[in-house]
Design an enzyme around this catalytic site. Structure first.
Site, short mmCIF file in Angstrom:
data_model
loop_
_atom_site.label_atom_id
_atom_site.label_comp_id
_atom_site.label_asym_id
_atom_site.label_seq_id
_atom_site.Cartn_x
_atom_site.Cartn_y
_atom_site.Cartn_z
N HIS A 129 42.75 44.08 42.69
CA HIS A 129 43.38 42.97 41.97
C HIS A 129 44.90 43.10 41.88
O HIS A 129 45.58 42.18 41.42
CB HIS A 129 42.78 42.82 40.56
CG HIS A 129 41.36 42.34 40.63
ND1 HIS A 129 41.03 41.01 40.70
CD2 HIS A 129 40.19 43.02 40.68
CE1 HIS A 129 39.72 40.89 40.79
NE2 HIS A 129 39.18 42.10 40.77
N LYS B 47 41.33 38.48 47.60
CA LYS B 47 41.73 37.95 46.30
C LYS B 47 43.10 37.27 46.44
O LYS B 47 43.16 36.16 46.92
CB LYS B 47 41.66 39.07 45.26
CG LYS B 47 40.25 39.68 45.26
CD LYS B 47 39.98 40.64 44.17
CE LYS B 47 38.64 41.34 44.40
NZ LYS B 47 37.48 40.42 44.45
N SER C 167 38.81 44.57 36.60
CA SER C 167 38.57 43.19 36.99
C SER C 167 38.11 42.29 35.84
O SER C 167 38.25 41.07 35.91
CB SER C 167 37.57 43.12 38.13
OG SER C 167 36.44 43.88 37.84
C1 PLP Z 1 38.00 46.12 41.35
C2 PLP Z 1 37.29 45.56 42.53
N1 PLP Z 1 37.05 46.36 43.58
C3 PLP Z 1 36.42 45.91 44.68
C4 PLP Z 1 35.98 44.60 44.76
C5 PLP Z 1 35.26 44.16 45.99
O1 PLP Z 1 36.06 43.38 46.82
P1 PLP Z 1 35.44 42.24 47.73
O2 PLP Z 1 35.16 41.07 46.87
O3 PLP Z 1 36.47 42.00 48.78
O4 PLP Z 1 34.17 42.79 48.32
C6 PLP Z 1 36.21 43.73 43.69
C7 PLP Z 1 35.80 42.31 43.68
O5 PLP Z 1 34.81 41.85 44.03
C8 PLP Z 1 36.86 44.23 42.53
O6 PLP Z 1 37.04 43.43 41.47
#
Ligand code: PLP
Length: 417
Positions: free
Chosen positions: A218, A249, A190
């Site tokens: 992502h 996202k 990310s």
């Molecule tokens: C790689 C990754 N996994 C999981 C998440 C968690 O997702 P969410 O924002 O829907 O809780 C995120 C982002 O926040 C992320 O960048």
């Protein structure tokens, strides 16, 4: 007798909080800037319209009429909240519809929707492994993977980011630990926008009887012909045991899911604490997510994904031509020129990154900044995320603003902070 430490006093004198407060007082804080309009290429932030380069709204769906209609219909039909856990009264027929749609999209036997992507990872990992087992993580994995691993009380072994030789060594140690082994990697990282080498990772896992969970947060909506993520991009969906995806996202809604074989998903349904001991997602989020998945699977969705990736390459190449340090292209089987829509510019020290961020911000451009300890010391970066809906002129203007920001003298106040 009294407690040796007052936890409130310790919190009030915490160095991170102090740094944060000083930066906020001097209006240098890049975080918690309030937005006053929907996520789109232009967003009102701090009361000013700014070009949004900080959002994971890759397909530009957050304000799409079909997604808004999906949210509104669900809100009107089911109300503001389910007021209950999935286990008890919090499962809607909409959950079942969404899960069937996701399983069909990912071509898995089943899927399970959680209120957030964070909870999907925490819930799945902490249910699948426990004391006596080992969970193997990439050192740049998302916090939700680390938190799920800690909560599981399995042994956690991390290998240095993307070093598959070290993954191999770590896996051998993990196998010798004697219990079950689960490997968890981000499909797209990310912060750096790097893509995991899923085929090699899957092979190393399979050779040792370890199970592999790929976090496609992502990649969901963006990578692969059907838009299901890095596993599909590399043509190894059948060699990845479980996939986590985000509805929050590219799909412009909220929530997360785990997709895979039915017996494992059924097991998670009754054991994942992050699913059982919390109120299920709000109906409007589910309605938005279902509309967004359907839209992604339509011709319009394919066009939007193609536009997102074309914008990502355009922006990355333009930044590179302007002399910035940007990520390499992803080595994909099709040989096409591809980068994910996360395009970081590697800057170096924190003070330079904040100075550049501020200059961009004052110039009407909203990016994200990642400082130590979110990234290694001296590896601060400015992260831009492109959307299908960004116009080329927007991206060109942003590159010009980056050049101007790079020439800005580092704010002396920051050196003191
Ligand atoms: C790689 C990754 N996994 C999981 C998440 C968690 O997702 P969410 O924002 O829907 O809780 C995120 C982002 O926040 C992320 O960048």
């Amino acid at each position: 007798v009294r407690a040796a430490v007052d936890v409130f006093e310790r919190a009030a004198s915490d160095p991170t909080a102090e740094l944060f407060n000083t930066a906020r007082e001097r209006s240098l804080l890049p975080y918690f800037r309030p937005a006053g309009s929907a996520v789109a290429p232009r967003v009102e932030v701090d009361g000013e319209p700014r070009l949004m380069l900080a959002s994971a709204n890759y397909l530009g769906l957050a304000d799409h009429p079909a997604v808004i209609a999906g949210a509104r219909d669900a809100l009107e039909r089911y109300g503001g909240s389910t007021t209950g856990s999935r286990l008890l009264n919090g499962t809607l027929d909409l959950h079942e519809e969404l899960e069937a749609e996701i399983a069909d999209w990912l071509q898995t036997e089943d899927a399970l929707v959680f209120s957030t992507g964070y909870q999907a990872n925490v819930g799945a990992i902490s249910a699948l492994v426990g004391p006596g087992d080992t969970v193997v993580v990439d050192s740049s994995d998302h916090a939700s993977i680390i938190d799920g691993s800690v909560l599981s009380r399995a042994k956690m072994r991390a290998f240095k980011h993307d070093r598959l030789d070290l993954l191999e060594e770590t896996l051998d140690l993990a196998v010798r630990d004697g219990g079950g082994v689960l490997v968890v990697v981000d499909g797209v990282f990310s912060m750096s926008g790097g893509v995991a080498r899923v085929p090699e990772i899957a092979r190393l896992c399979a050779e040792r009887g370890a199970r592999l969970l790929v976090d496609e947060a992502h990649g969901t909506g963006v990578l692969g012909e059907r838009g299901t993520g890095a596993s599909e991009l590399f043509g190894v969906e059948d060699r990845v045991d479980l996939r986590m995806g985000a509805l929050s996202k590219a799909l412009g809604a909220a929530g997360g899911f785990i997709a895979g074989p039915r017996p494992v998903i059924d097991y998670l349904r009754v054991t994942a604490r992050a699913l059982l001991f919390t109120t299920s997602g709000v109906p409007a989020a589910l309605g938005a997510a279902l509309a967004a998945v359907r839209l992604r699977r339509s011709e319009e969705g394919r066009e939007r994904a193609a536009a997102t990736l074309a914008n990502a390459i355009f922006f990355r190449d333009a930044l590179e031509r302007a002399g910035f340090s940007v990520p390499p292209l992803v080595d994909v089987p099709s040989g096409e020129r591809l980068v994910p829509p996360i395009v970081p510019v590697f800057v170096g020290d924190d003070a330079t990154a904040i100075t550049m961020w501020r200059d961009l911000y004052d110039n009407g451009i909203h990016t994200s900044v990642a400082l130590y300890p979110a990234v290694a010391r001296g590896r601060a970066l400015l992260r831009s995320c492109v959307m299908a809906t960004h116009a080329r002129e927007d991206l060109e203007r942003a590159v010009g603003a980056f050049e101007r920001a790079a020439a800005a003298p580092v704010n002396p106040e920051l050196e003191r902070v």
